[in-house]
Design a protein around this motif. Structure first.
Motif, PDB file in Angstrom:
ATOM      1  N   SER A  38      45.045  48.436  38.419  1.00  0.00           N
ATOM      2  CA  SER A  38      45.158  47.169  39.145  1.00  0.00           C
ATOM      3  C   SER A  38      43.777  46.702  39.577  1.00  0.00           C
ATOM      4  CB  SER A  38      46.032  47.349  40.394  1.00  0.00           C
ATOM      5  OG  SER A  38      47.285  47.870  40.069  1.00  0.00           O
ATOM      6  N   SER A  39      43.655  45.401  39.763  1.00  0.00           N
ATOM      7  CA  SER A  39      42.423  44.793  40.266  1.00  0.00           C
ATOM      8  C   SER A  39      42.767  43.955  41.492  1.00  0.00           C
ATOM      9  CB  SER A  39      41.794  43.882  39.212  1.00  0.00           C
ATOM     10  OG  SER A  39      41.457  44.614  38.069  1.00  0.00           O
ATOM     11  N   TYR A  40      41.865  43.971  42.468  1.00  0.00           N
ATOM     12  CA  TYR A  40      42.084  43.224  43.706  1.00  0.00           C
ATOM     13  C   TYR A  40      40.785  42.557  44.126  1.00  0.00           C
ATOM     14  CZ  TYR A  40      45.985  46.470  43.717  1.00  0.00           C
ATOM     15  OH  TYR A  40      47.080  47.200  43.351  1.00  0.00           O
ATOM     16  N   ALA A  41      40.902  41.434  44.803  1.00  0.00           N
ATOM     17  CA  ALA A  41      39.716  40.716  45.272  1.00  0.00           C
ATOM     18  C   ALA A  41      39.040  41.465  46.414  1.00  0.00           C
ATOM     19  CB  ALA A  41      40.091  39.307  45.705  1.00  0.00           C
ATOM     20  N   THR A  42      39.839  42.072  47.293  1.00  0.00           N
ATOM     21  CA  THR A  42      39.276  42.757  48.466  1.00  0.00           C
ATOM     22  C   THR A  42      39.986  44.087  48.708  1.00  0.00           C
ATOM     23  OG1 THR A  42      40.835  41.801  50.050  1.00  0.00           O
ATOM     24  CG2 THR A  42      38.820  40.518  49.584  1.00  0.00           C
ATOM     25  N   GLY A  43      39.356  44.903  49.530  1.00  0.00           N
ATOM     26  CA  GLY A  43      39.979  46.155  49.937  1.00  0.00           C
ATOM     27  C   GLY A  43      41.256  45.896  50.722  1.00  0.00           C
ATOM     28  N   LYS A  44      41.254  44.869  51.546  1.00  0.00           N
ATOM     29  CA  LYS A  44      42.447  44.517  52.323  1.00  0.00           C
ATOM     30  C   LYS A  44      43.606  44.182  51.389  1.00  0.00           C
ATOM     31  CE  LYS A  44      44.200  41.518  55.900  1.00  0.00           C
ATOM     32  NZ  LYS A  44      44.000  40.361  56.747  1.00  0.00           N
ATOM     33  N   ASP A  45      43.336  43.377  50.366  1.00  0.00           N
ATOM     34  CA  ASP A  45      44.385  43.027  49.394  1.00  0.00           C
ATOM     35  C   ASP A  45      44.931  44.282  48.704  1.00  0.00           C
ATOM     36  OD1 ASP A  45      43.933  40.346  49.953  1.00  0.00           O
ATOM     37  OD2 ASP A  45      42.700  40.018  48.160  1.00  0.00           O
ATOM     38  N   ALA A  61      35.587  45.259  51.338  1.00  0.00           N
ATOM     39  CA  ALA A  61      35.129  45.667  49.997  1.00  0.00           C
ATOM     40  C   ALA A  61      35.624  44.620  49.007  1.00  0.00           C
ATOM     41  CB  ALA A  61      35.684  47.045  49.649  1.00  0.00           C
ATOM     42  N   SER A  62      34.844  44.380  47.979  1.00  0.00           N
ATOM     43  CA  SER A  62      35.246  43.356  47.002  1.00  0.00           C
ATOM     44  C   SER A  62      35.287  43.952  45.596  1.00  0.00           C
ATOM     45  CB  SER A  62      34.284  42.167  47.058  1.00  0.00           C
ATOM     46  OG  SER A  62      32.967  42.574  46.750  1.00  0.00           O
ATOM     47  N   SER A  63      35.846  43.173  44.677  1.00  0.00           N
ATOM     48  CA  SER A  63      35.926  43.564  43.264  1.00  0.00           C
ATOM     49  C   SER A  63      36.501  44.978  43.111  1.00  0.00           C
ATOM     50  CB  SER A  63      34.550  43.486  42.600  1.00  0.00           C
ATOM     51  OG  SER A  63      34.011  42.201  42.734  1.00  0.00           O
ATOM     52  N   VAL A  64      37.654  45.200  43.693  1.00  0.00           N
ATOM     53  CA  VAL A  64      38.276  46.525  43.701  1.00  0.00           C
ATOM     54  C   VAL A  64      39.040  46.757  42.406  1.00  0.00           C
ATOM     55  CG1 VAL A  64      39.928  48.030  44.889  1.00  0.00           C
ATOM     56  CG2 VAL A  64      38.479  46.459  46.217  1.00  0.00           C
ATOM     57  N   GLU A  65      38.737  47.872  41.764  1.00  0.00           N
ATOM     58  CA  GLU A  65      39.462  48.338  40.579  1.00  0.00           C
ATOM     59  C   GLU A  65      40.102  49.663  40.960  1.00  0.00           C
ATOM     60  OE1 GLU A  65      39.784  46.680  37.763  1.00  0.00           O
ATOM     61  OE2 GLU A  65      38.305  45.113  38.170  1.00  0.00           O
ATOM     62  N   TYR A  66      41.354  49.858  40.561  1.00  0.00           N
ATOM     63  CA  TYR A  66      42.085  51.052  40.975  1.00  0.00           C
ATOM     64  C   TYR A  66      42.983  51.506  39.840  1.00  0.00           C
ATOM     65  CZ  TYR A  66      45.232  53.896  43.900  1.00  0.00           C
ATOM     66  OH  TYR A  66      45.968  54.916  44.448  1.00  0.00           O
ATOM     67  N   ALA A  67      42.951  52.791  39.566  1.00  0.00           N
ATOM     68  CA  ALA A  67      43.834  53.360  38.544  1.00  0.00           C
ATOM     69  C   ALA A  67      44.452  54.626  39.102  1.00  0.00           C
ATOM     70  CB  ALA A  67      43.063  53.663  37.260  1.00  0.00           C
ATOM     71  N   MET A  68      45.698  54.843  38.742  1.00  0.00           N
ATOM     72  CA  MET A  68      46.412  56.012  39.238  1.00  0.00           C
ATOM     73  C   MET A  68      47.398  56.525  38.203  1.00  0.00           C
ATOM     74  SD  MET A  68      49.214  54.287  41.795  1.00  0.00           S
ATOM     75  CE  MET A  68      50.344  55.670  41.748  1.00  0.00           C
ATOM     76  N   ARG A  69      47.696  57.785  38.304  1.00  0.00           N
ATOM     77  CA  ARG A  69      48.744  58.391  37.484  1.00  0.00           C
ATOM     78  C   ARG A  69      49.989  58.469  38.365  1.00  0.00           C
ATOM     79  NH1 ARG A  69      46.387  62.992  34.452  1.00  0.00           N
ATOM     80  NH2 ARG A  69      45.656  61.329  33.110  1.00  0.00           N
ATOM     81  N   THR A  70      51.112  57.990  37.860  1.00  0.00           N
ATOM     82  CA  THR A  70      52.340  57.940  38.641  1.00  0.00           C
ATOM     83  C   THR A  70      53.054  59.281  38.719  1.00  0.00           C
ATOM     84  OG1 THR A  70      53.656  57.255  36.728  1.00  0.00           O
ATOM     85  CG2 THR A  70      52.715  55.502  38.097  1.00  0.00           C
TER      86      THR A  70
END
Length: 150
Positions: A38-45, A61-70
């Motif tokens: 997922s990508s988010y504009a901010t850490g809050k989002d 925080a800005s330009s947040v990229e996040y990946a996870m294994r379910t």
């Protein structure tokens, strides 16, 4: 008879080539089907949208990229920190080494463990200028859940 033999050999060859292509593709699909990015504009989002994003990530925080294994606790995160400093909750790694991340993404450097500077909760963190790279292993996730459940 010779024509039948050539036909059988040809069919086996075609099936062999098809299997050589299909099996790796199926494995890649199977391995990746439990990963979400997922990508988010901010850490809050990010924290509002996904409960598994670490709470220590600064809201600004800005330009947040996040990946996870379910299927476990493997996580990676990339974010821009405006002040270029680790969050206050983070602690120095103290000369220890960090394990390699257990998942990958095109935006996450493969050598991140070599640059680890500290720990933020159960995450290892590296900072390159204003870019934060953080990762959590499944074992650290399990340990964190055990501690918080006591």
């Amino acid at each position: 008879m010779r024509g039948v033999l050539i036909g059988v050999v040809g069919a086996v060859a075609v099936l062999g080539v098809a299997a050589a292509v299909a099996v790796p593709e199926a494995k890649e699909w199977y391995d990746g089907r439990h990963e979400q990015t997922s990508s988010y504009a901010t850490g809050k989002d990010a924290k509002e949208e996904r409960e598994s994003v670490p709470r220590w990530l600064p809201d600004d925080a800005s330009s947040v990229e996040y990946a996870m294994r379910t299927t476990g606790g493997e996580r990676i995160l990339k974010a821009t920190l405006h002040d270029g400093r680790l969050p206050a909750q983070c602690e120095a790694l103290g000369g220890g080494s960090a394990p390699d991340p257990e998942i990958s993404a095109s935006w996450f450097p493969s050598e991140a463990a070599n640059s680890a500077k500290g720990r933020c909760g159960s995450y290892y963190v590296a900072l390159k200028e204003h870019t934060l790279y953080a990762w959590q292993t499944n074992d650290d996730w399990v340990d964190e859940n055990r501690r918080s459940g006591q």
